[in-house]
Motif scaffolding. Structure first.
Motif, PDB file in Angstrom:
ATOM      1  N   LEU A 114      -3.613 -11.807  -8.309  1.00  0.00           N
ATOM      2  CA  LEU A 114      -4.969 -10.969  -8.922  1.00  0.00           C
ATOM      3  C   LEU A 114      -5.561 -10.465  -7.783  1.00  0.00           C
ATOM      4  O   LEU A 114      -6.172  -9.433  -7.672  1.00  0.00           O
ATOM      5  CB  LEU A 114      -5.727 -11.812 -10.025  1.00  0.00           C
ATOM      6  N   SER A 115      -5.918 -11.299  -6.559  1.00  0.00           N
ATOM      7  CA  SER A 115      -6.540 -10.963  -5.561  1.00  0.00           C
ATOM      8  C   SER A 115      -5.722  -9.573  -4.779  1.00  0.00           C
ATOM      9  O   SER A 115      -6.276  -8.861  -4.620  1.00  0.00           O
ATOM     10  CB  SER A 115      -6.760 -12.208  -4.600  1.00  0.00           C
ATOM     11  N   ALA A 116      -4.458  -9.843  -4.963  1.00  0.00           N
ATOM     12  CA  ALA A 116      -3.543  -8.646  -4.270  1.00  0.00           C
ATOM     13  C   ALA A 116      -3.959  -7.519  -4.972  1.00  0.00           C
ATOM     14  O   ALA A 116      -3.784  -6.396  -4.178  1.00  0.00           O
ATOM     15  CB  ALA A 116      -2.269  -9.336  -4.110  1.00  0.00           C
ATOM     16  N   LEU A 117      -3.587  -7.456  -6.218  1.00  0.00           N
ATOM     17  CA  LEU A 117      -3.813  -6.134  -6.967  1.00  0.00           C
ATOM     18  C   LEU A 117      -5.375  -5.615  -6.905  1.00  0.00           C
ATOM     19  O   LEU A 117      -5.410  -4.318  -6.905  1.00  0.00           O
ATOM     20  CB  LEU A 117      -3.596  -6.925  -8.374  1.00  0.00           C
ATOM     21  N   LEU A 118      -6.408  -6.462  -6.971  1.00  0.00           N
ATOM     22  CA  LEU A 118      -7.723  -5.960  -6.699  1.00  0.00           C
ATOM     23  C   LEU A 118      -8.021  -5.392  -5.540  1.00  0.00           C
ATOM     24  O   LEU A 118      -8.364  -4.256  -5.257  1.00  0.00           O
ATOM     25  CB  LEU A 118      -8.563  -7.089  -6.874  1.00  0.00           C
ATOM     26  N   GLN A 121       0.747  -1.217   0.044  1.00  0.00           N
ATOM     27  CA  GLN A 121       0.086  -0.085  -0.080  1.00  0.00           C
ATOM     28  C   GLN A 121       0.765   1.357  -0.037  1.00  0.00           C
ATOM     29  O   GLN A 121       0.546   2.198  -0.826  1.00  0.00           O
ATOM     30  CB  GLN A 121      -0.933  -0.177   1.222  1.00  0.00           C
ATOM     31  N   ARG A 122       1.887   1.186   0.892  1.00  0.00           N
ATOM     32  CA  ARG A 122       2.805   2.412   0.775  1.00  0.00           C
ATOM     33  C   ARG A 122       3.905   2.438  -0.389  1.00  0.00           C
ATOM     34  O   ARG A 122       4.490   1.366  -0.389  1.00  0.00           O
ATOM     35  CB  ARG A 122       3.319   2.668   2.391  1.00  0.00           C
ATOM     36  N   PRO A 123       4.134   3.267  -0.724  1.00  0.00           N
ATOM     37  CA  PRO A 123       5.241   3.418  -1.760  1.00  0.00           C
ATOM     38  C   PRO A 123       6.762   3.257  -1.116  1.00  0.00           C
ATOM     39  O   PRO A 123       6.792   3.624  -0.085  1.00  0.00           O
ATOM     40  CB  PRO A 123       5.306   4.813  -2.594  1.00  0.00           C
ATOM     41  N   PHE A 124       7.442   2.321  -1.805  1.00  0.00           N
ATOM     42  CA  PHE A 124       8.634   2.241  -1.348  1.00  0.00           C
ATOM     43  C   PHE A 124       9.694   1.816  -2.479  1.00  0.00           C
ATOM     44  O   PHE A 124       9.125   1.685  -3.708  1.00  0.00           O
ATOM     45  CB  PHE A 124       8.849   0.942  -0.339  1.00  0.00           C
ATOM     46  N   ARG A 125      11.008   1.956  -2.503  1.00  0.00           N
ATOM     47  CA  ARG A 125      11.800   1.693  -3.412  1.00  0.00           C
ATOM     48  C   ARG A 125      11.868   0.132  -3.945  1.00  0.00           C
ATOM     49  O   ARG A 125      11.807  -0.551  -3.204  1.00  0.00           O
ATOM     50  CB  ARG A 125      13.263   1.997  -3.076  1.00  0.00           C
ATOM     51  N   GLY A 126      11.423   0.077  -5.264  1.00  0.00           N
ATOM     52  CA  GLY A 126      11.658  -1.213  -5.823  1.00  0.00           C
ATOM     53  C   GLY A 126      10.399  -1.842  -6.064  1.00  0.00           C
ATOM     54  O   GLY A 126       9.965  -2.999  -5.971  1.00  0.00           O
ATOM     55  N   ARG A 127       9.134  -1.201  -5.520  1.00  0.00           N
ATOM     56  CA  ARG A 127       7.758  -1.498  -5.447  1.00  0.00           C
ATOM     57  C   ARG A 127       7.287  -2.011  -6.656  1.00  0.00           C
ATOM     58  O   ARG A 127       6.685  -2.961  -6.756  1.00  0.00           O
ATOM     59  CB  ARG A 127       7.001  -0.171  -4.841  1.00  0.00           C
ATOM     60  N   SER A 128       7.475  -1.238  -7.681  1.00  0.00           N
ATOM     61  CA  SER A 128       7.155  -1.462  -9.026  1.00  0.00           C
ATOM     62  C   SER A 128       7.515  -2.884  -9.544  1.00  0.00           C
ATOM     63  O   SER A 128       6.978  -3.582 -10.079  1.00  0.00           O
ATOM     64  CB  SER A 128       7.494  -0.588 -10.086  1.00  0.00           C
ATOM     65  N   VAL A 129       8.837  -3.104  -9.055  1.00  0.00           N
ATOM     66  CA  VAL A 129       9.606  -4.423  -9.652  1.00  0.00           C
ATOM     67  C   VAL A 129       8.937  -5.705  -8.743  1.00  0.00           C
ATOM     68  O   VAL A 129       8.665  -6.602  -9.368  1.00  0.00           O
ATOM     69  CB  VAL A 129      11.013  -4.470  -9.233  1.00  0.00           C
ATOM     70  N   VAL A 130       8.535  -5.468  -7.603  1.00  0.00           N
ATOM     71  CA  VAL A 130       7.930  -6.307  -6.707  1.00  0.00           C
ATOM     72  C   VAL A 130       6.587  -6.669  -7.200  1.00  0.00           C
ATOM     73  O   VAL A 130       6.156  -8.028  -7.384  1.00  0.00           O
ATOM     74  CB  VAL A 130       7.812  -5.683  -5.363  1.00  0.00           C
TER      75      VAL A 130
END
Length: 313
Positions: A194-198, A117-126
């Protein structure tokens, strides 16, 4: 004395602004929006509605390639279906798949969404790595996990050997509950991203001001999660649970690849395949497909009515 050059009454009335308004132009009907959606509409009707209607009709007919011709059979297909021990066993197995899969994918999805939920470095990669299991076909995942469950050279067998346990332990096919649990863990690995992204999409809509107000009021992180995060994320949780219900009710690839034709882990969709394409009893296959469809709709509507709540900020 009347002025003979005065304008006629009609002209004077029009000049003073009291005449009838100018006639409005008739609006032309715009065909463009309907023309643009026509291909999609035809596509949906051809690939979804027509087969669905055909399935509903044929479910009440005896369609057997080994016993022609096709004839009306009423509820005969459903009667024979529930007298089939393999079908009844698969219904119980599928019920366990649904319970285990929906609960685990929802709980894990909530946990992953909160961590992201909170932005952090490497979040997009995760997030990109998180999507990979969901993007893989079920057959590929089944083959990958077959090597993990291999009783001789699999990862689990190696770990058991390290701790001094017996080698060659067969995990799938013997114990029904263990087989269903392990197979469903493979599917949970697929559907949880998919559940996590929703759920994460719902969490992104929660204003930070609400969390700041909760901290000012002295709420602990757990109370904020329980009384703020979960209620606000209910729309995403409901959608993720529905997709989990649909996926687990129609599970086929994982049990078929991992457990073959063994009844210990056979699902309803597997029995539909066996009845239709091995026994060539398409009428009973249609009936079983209709049962799956109705069950999916009923459970999904129940989940939406129970879990979904409209959030107004």
């Amino acid at each position: 004395m009347t002025n003979s050059l005065s304008a006629p009454p009609e002209t004077a009335k029009a000049a003073s602004g009291g005449g009838d308004p100018a006639p409005k132009k008739k609006s032309r009907f715009d065909f463009l929006p309907y023309l643009l959606v026509t291909p999609v509409t035809v596509f949906i009707i051809a690939l979804a509605l027509v087969p669905a209607a055909f399935t509903i009709i044929q479910a009440f007919y005896r369609v057997d390639a080994l016993d022609p011709p096709t004839r009306f059979d009423g509820f005969g297909n459903f009667t024979r279906m529930f007298k089939n021990d393999a079908v009844v066993s698969s219904i119980g197995n599928t019920g366990l798949y649904v319970v285990i899969g929906v609960v685990l994918s929802t709980v894990l999805g909530i946990a992953m969404a909160v961590l992201l939920q909170r932005p952090f470095r490497g979040r997009s990669v995760v997030i990109a790595v998180l999507i990979l299991p969901w993007a893989l076909p079920g057959v590929v995942e089944g083959i990958l996990w077959t090597n993990i469950f291999d009783p001789n050279a699999g990862l689990i067998a190696s770990v058991m050997h390290t701790f001094g346990a017996d080698e060659g332990a067969v995990l799938l096919g013997h114990n029904r509950l263990l087989t269903i649990l392990l197979i469903e863990l493979v599917q949970v690995w697929q559907i949880t991203p998919l559940s996590a992204l929703l759920i994460l999409a719902s969490l992104q809509l929660i204003p930070d001001e609400l969390y700041e107000a909760a901290v000012i009021d002295g709420a602990s992180p757990w109370r904020s999660f329980w009384h703020l995060t979960l209620p606000m994320a209910r729309p995403g949780i409901a959608v993720s649970m529905v997709q989990g219900v649909i996926a687990t009710l129609n599970v086929f690839d994982q049990p078929f690849v991992l457990n073959g034709a063994a009844t210990t882990g056979a699902s309803v969709t597997m029995q539909t395949y066996y009845i239709s394409f091995q026994n060539l009893d398409f009428g009973q296959g249609y009936a079983l497909s209709l049962l799956i469809t109705i069950t999916t709709l009923v459970i999904s509507l129940g989940v939406v009515r129970t879990v979904y709540r409209r959030v107004e900020l």
